[in-house]
Each structure stands twice: as structure tokens, then as C-alpha cells.
Write a protein that holds these residues in place. Structure first.
Motif, PDB file in Angstrom:
ATOM      1  N   TYR A  32       0.630  -1.584   0.011  1.00  0.00           N
ATOM      2  CA  TYR A  32       0.267  -0.242   0.500  1.00  0.00           C
ATOM      3  C   TYR A  32       0.789   1.112   0.595  1.00  0.00           C
ATOM      4  N   LEU A  33       0.632   2.332  -0.757  1.00  0.00           N
ATOM      5  CA  LEU A  33       1.454   3.129  -1.432  1.00  0.00           C
ATOM      6  C   LEU A  33       1.225   4.333  -1.072  1.00  0.00           C
ATOM      7  N   PHE A  34       1.393   5.889   0.057  1.00  0.00           N
ATOM      8  CA  PHE A  34       1.129   6.429  -0.413  1.00  0.00           C
ATOM      9  C   PHE A  34       2.324   8.238  -0.637  1.00  0.00           C
ATOM     10  N   TRP A  35       1.627   9.348  -1.111  1.00  0.00           N
ATOM     11  CA  TRP A  35       2.307  10.304  -1.154  1.00  0.00           C
ATOM     12  C   TRP A  35       1.735  12.039  -0.509  1.00  0.00           C
ATOM     13  N   LEU A  48      -1.730  11.253  -3.549  1.00  0.00           N
ATOM     14  CA  LEU A  48      -2.262  10.229  -3.308  1.00  0.00           C
ATOM     15  C   LEU A  48      -2.160   8.583  -3.633  1.00  0.00           C
ATOM     16  N   LYS A  49      -3.073   8.039  -3.440  1.00  0.00           N
ATOM     17  CA  LYS A  49      -2.332   6.010  -2.345  1.00  0.00           C
ATOM     18  C   LYS A  49      -2.623   5.024  -3.973  1.00  0.00           C
ATOM     19  N   TYR A  50      -1.989   4.390  -4.228  1.00  0.00           N
ATOM     20  CA  TYR A  50      -1.952   2.737  -4.250  1.00  0.00           C
ATOM     21  C   TYR A  50      -2.101   1.793  -4.244  1.00  0.00           C
ATOM     22  N   PHE A  51      -3.313   1.163  -3.933  1.00  0.00           N
ATOM     23  CA  PHE A  51      -3.853  -0.452  -2.893  1.00  0.00           C
ATOM     24  C   PHE A  51      -3.482  -0.928  -4.470  1.00  0.00           C
ATOM     25  N   SER A  52      -4.122  -1.550  -5.118  1.00  0.00           N
ATOM     26  CA  SER A  52      -3.885  -2.305  -6.148  1.00  0.00           C
ATOM     27  C   SER A  52      -4.958  -1.990  -7.371  1.00  0.00           C
ATOM     28  N   GLY A  53      -4.421  -2.271  -8.852  1.00  0.00           N
ATOM     29  CA  GLY A  53      -5.260  -2.227 -10.283  1.00  0.00           C
ATOM     30  C   GLY A  53      -4.668  -1.151 -10.747  1.00  0.00           C
TER      31      GLY A  53
ATOM     32  N   TYR B  89       3.601  16.335  16.938  1.00  0.00           N
ATOM     33  CA  TYR B  89       3.259  14.883  17.413  1.00  0.00           C
ATOM     34  C   TYR B  89       2.202  14.825  16.110  1.00  0.00           C
ATOM     35  N   LEU B  90       1.614  14.234  15.810  1.00  0.00           N
ATOM     36  CA  LEU B  90       0.615  13.888  14.728  1.00  0.00           C
ATOM     37  C   LEU B  90      -0.211  13.243  14.739  1.00  0.00           C
ATOM     38  N   CYS B  91      -1.544  13.327  14.583  1.00  0.00           N
ATOM     39  CA  CYS B  91      -2.856  12.053  15.070  1.00  0.00           C
ATOM     40  C   CYS B  91      -3.389  11.891  13.250  1.00  0.00           C
ATOM     41  N   ALA B  92      -3.554  10.648  13.580  1.00  0.00           N
ATOM     42  CA  ALA B  92      -3.871  10.324  12.238  1.00  0.00           C
ATOM     43  C   ALA B  92      -5.415   9.428  11.970  1.00  0.00           C
ATOM     44  N   CYS B  93      -6.539   9.774  11.319  1.00  0.00           N
ATOM     45  CA  CYS B  93      -7.164   8.816  11.013  1.00  0.00           C
ATOM     46  C   CYS B  93      -7.976   8.213  10.518  1.00  0.00           C
ATOM     47  N   GLY B  94      -8.357   6.992  10.389  1.00  0.00           N
ATOM     48  CA  GLY B  94      -8.742   6.198   9.365  1.00  0.00           C
ATOM     49  C   GLY B  94      -9.781   5.069   9.207  1.00  0.00           C
ATOM     50  N   GLY B  95      -9.848   4.123   8.781  1.00  0.00           N
ATOM     51  CA  GLY B  95     -10.638   2.610   9.813  1.00  0.00           C
ATOM     52  C   GLY B  95     -12.034   2.581   9.216  1.00  0.00           C
ATOM     53  N   LEU B  96     -12.825   1.960   9.019  1.00  0.00           N
ATOM     54  CA  LEU B  96     -14.133   1.637   8.579  1.00  0.00           C
ATOM     55  C   LEU B  96     -14.555   2.122   7.726  1.00  0.00           C
ATOM     56  N   PHE B  97     -15.351   3.879   7.091  1.00  0.00           N
ATOM     57  CA  PHE B  97     -15.206   4.749   6.078  1.00  0.00           C
ATOM     58  C   PHE B  97     -13.792   5.019   5.647  1.00  0.00           C
ATOM     59  N   GLY B  98     -12.737   5.057   6.184  1.00  0.00           N
ATOM     60  CA  GLY B  98     -11.724   5.532   5.413  1.00  0.00           C
ATOM     61  C   GLY B  98     -10.736   4.984   5.492  1.00  0.00           C
ATOM     62  N   GLY B  99     -10.762   3.393   5.759  1.00  0.00           N
ATOM     63  CA  GLY B  99     -10.625   2.077   5.230  1.00  0.00           C
ATOM     64  C   GLY B  99      -8.807   2.209   5.195  1.00  0.00           C
ATOM     65  N   ASP B 100      -8.059   1.724   4.574  1.00  0.00           N
ATOM     66  CA  ASP B 100      -6.464   1.661   5.730  1.00  0.00           C
ATOM     67  C   ASP B 100      -6.073   3.252   4.791  1.00  0.00           C
ATOM     68  N   THR B 101      -6.777   4.477   4.238  1.00  0.00           N
ATOM     69  CA  THR B 101      -6.074   5.485   4.548  1.00  0.00           C
ATOM     70  C   THR B 101      -5.717   5.943   5.323  1.00  0.00           C
ATOM     71  N   GLN B 102      -4.816   6.887   5.859  1.00  0.00           N
ATOM     72  CA  GLN B 102      -4.291   7.765   7.080  1.00  0.00           C
ATOM     73  C   GLN B 102      -4.283   8.840   6.612  1.00  0.00           C
ATOM     74  N   TYR B 103      -5.432  10.218   7.519  1.00  0.00           N
ATOM     75  CA  TYR B 103      -5.426  10.869   6.725  1.00  0.00           C
ATOM     76  C   TYR B 103      -5.372  11.912   8.627  1.00  0.00           C
ATOM     77  N   PHE B 104      -4.039  12.908   8.415  1.00  0.00           N
ATOM     78  CA  PHE B 104      -4.395  13.530   8.869  1.00  0.00           C
ATOM     79  C   PHE B 104      -4.066  14.945   9.991  1.00  0.00           C
TER      80      PHE B 104
END
Lengths: 117, 113
Positions: A32-35, A48-53, B89-104
Motif C-alpha cells: 500500500y503506497l502513499f504520497w 494520492l495512494k496505490y492499493f491495487s489495479g 506530534y501528528l494524529c491521523a485517522c482511518g478505519g471503517l469508512f476511511g479504510g486503510d488510508t490515514q488522514y492527518f
């Protein structure tokens, strides 16, 4: 071990010129890659992000990145840089233990972009 | 939609004191992640909370701890502050509707004197 390398610590480009920021990762499976971009004293904004596809992903602010498995790279590009793009850019990989998410992003050391008028 | 919020923006403490940092995630996100960005050390993963439980922690001493509340907001506590704890110190969130992406969030600048 999973790792991310951004070979360029500092890059200077002229406004209107094209940009490519390099990112190489070390990871056994499909990563899983991110910028992210960070302005001075601020938090990180996801570009942006890359997970698959599709290996060419489009992001915000006109950025795109291409995942190349054979080169273990995920380079960020922009065709025409604006002065407001000056910031620090971080590439990150989502660390996983097998197929499980660890919640941990491994970041590169960052590349500082300076834009000349 | 509101983004991730952190408070306070700046915090100044002296060595040996305790610091408490707070984070409110985006609505619908169940996970909170904490990172330390210290000068010269880059971004280092500290802690991951999901559904009120600590799921993973980075390579930091036990005096770095935290918790997640039923509304998914989170606190990071740093006890017995040392000079080298000075960082963003940075906090990020994700999970459920955010999935595996982290938003800072914007971060809390902690200065230890």
C-alpha cells in the motif's frame, strides 16, 4: 524489513517545469503506497495512494504517480509546477504483517521542493 | 466535512512534567494513529488505536501512552518529559469508512524546556 527511500533530499525546479520525485520501497508483497505533502509547520495532506489495479494513479493538485513493481518504485510526477507546490513531500508504505494491517506507515526521509520564479 | 482536529496547537512543558495531547477523528473513522516528527529523525509511528483498543505501538518507551474514547477521539500522554521529546506530534485517522488510508491532522508542537 520494509523500508522507503527517497533519494533526493532537496530538489529545485523552475515554475512551469515538470517535476518527478523518486521513491523506492522494500516490501515482499503488493504494498500500500502513499504520497503526502507537508507545508512548513503543518500536518500531512494526502496527495494520492496505490492499493491495487491501474499502476498509474491520479491525485489532487494535478499530481500523479506510477507504481512499477519491477523497479520497486512509486515516483510522483507533475507536468507543470506552481510556486504553491513548494513544500516537503513524503512517500510512505503501509506496513503489514502477512496480510494483516499493522496500522503503521513507514515514511521516507522526505524531499524538499523549492520552486524558482 | 470536518477534518482531523488536534489540540492544543502548541504546548510548552518543562523536563519531568506530563503532556496530554488530544485528537478528534473524521466522522465515521474508527482508528486513530499517532506519529512523532522530531528534527532529524523523520516521521516515526507511535501508537494505533481502533475501537477503543491499542492495536499496535512503535519503538517508544512506556511513558508514551494513550487511550481512545467511545466517540473515537484519542489522547496521547507523555510522562516524565525529556528534552528529546520536543517534536511535532501528528494524529491521523482511518478505519471503517476511511479504510486503510490515514488522514492527518495539523499536529501539536510540543516543546520541552
Amino acid at each position: 524489513a520494509q523500508s522507503v527511500t527517497q533519494p533526493d533530499i532537496h530538489i529545485t525546479v523552475s515554475e512551469g517545469a515538470s517535476l518527478e520525485l523518486r521513491c523506492n520501497y522494500s516490501y515482499g508483497a503488493t504494498p500500500y503506497l502513499f504520497w503526502y505533502v507537508q507545508s512548513p509547520g503543518q500536518g500531512l495532506q494526502l496527495l494520492l495512494k496505490y492499493f491495487s489495479g491501474d499502476t498509474l494513479v491520479q491525485g489532487i493538485k494535478g499530481f500523479e504517480a506510477e507504481f512499477k513493481r519491477s523497479q520497486s518504485s512509486f515516483n510522483l510526477r507533475k507536468p507543470s509546477v506552481h510556486w504553491s507546490d513548494a513544500a516537503e513531500y513524503f512517500c510512505a508504505v503501509g506496513a503489514r504483517l502477512g496480510s494483516s494491517n499493522t496500522g503503521k506507515l513507514i515514511f521516507g526521509q522526505g524531499t524538499t521542493l523549492q520552486v524558482k520564479p | 466535512e470536518a477534518g482531523v482536529t488536534q489540540s492544543p496547537t502548541h504546548l510548552i512543558k518543562t523536563r519531568g512534567q506530563q503532556a496530554t495531547l488530544r485528537c478528534s477523528p473524521i466522522s465515521g473513522h474508527t482508528s486513530v494513529y499517532w506519529y512523532q516528527q522530531a528534527l532529524g529523525l523523520g516521521l516515526q509511528f507511535l501508537l494505533w488505536y481502533d475501537e477503543g483498543e491499542e492495536r499496535n505501538r512503535g519503538n517508544f518507551p512506556p511513558r508514551f501512552s494513550g487511550r481512545q474514547f467511545p466517540n473515537y477521539s484519542s489522547e496521547l500522554n507523555v510522562n516524565a518529559l525529556e528534552l528529546e521529546d520536543s517534536a511535532l506530534y501528528l494524529c491521523a485517522c482511518g478505519g471503517l469508512f476511511g479504510g486503510d488510508t490515514q488522514y492527518f491532522g495539523p499536529g501539536t508542537r510540543l516543546t520541552v524546556l
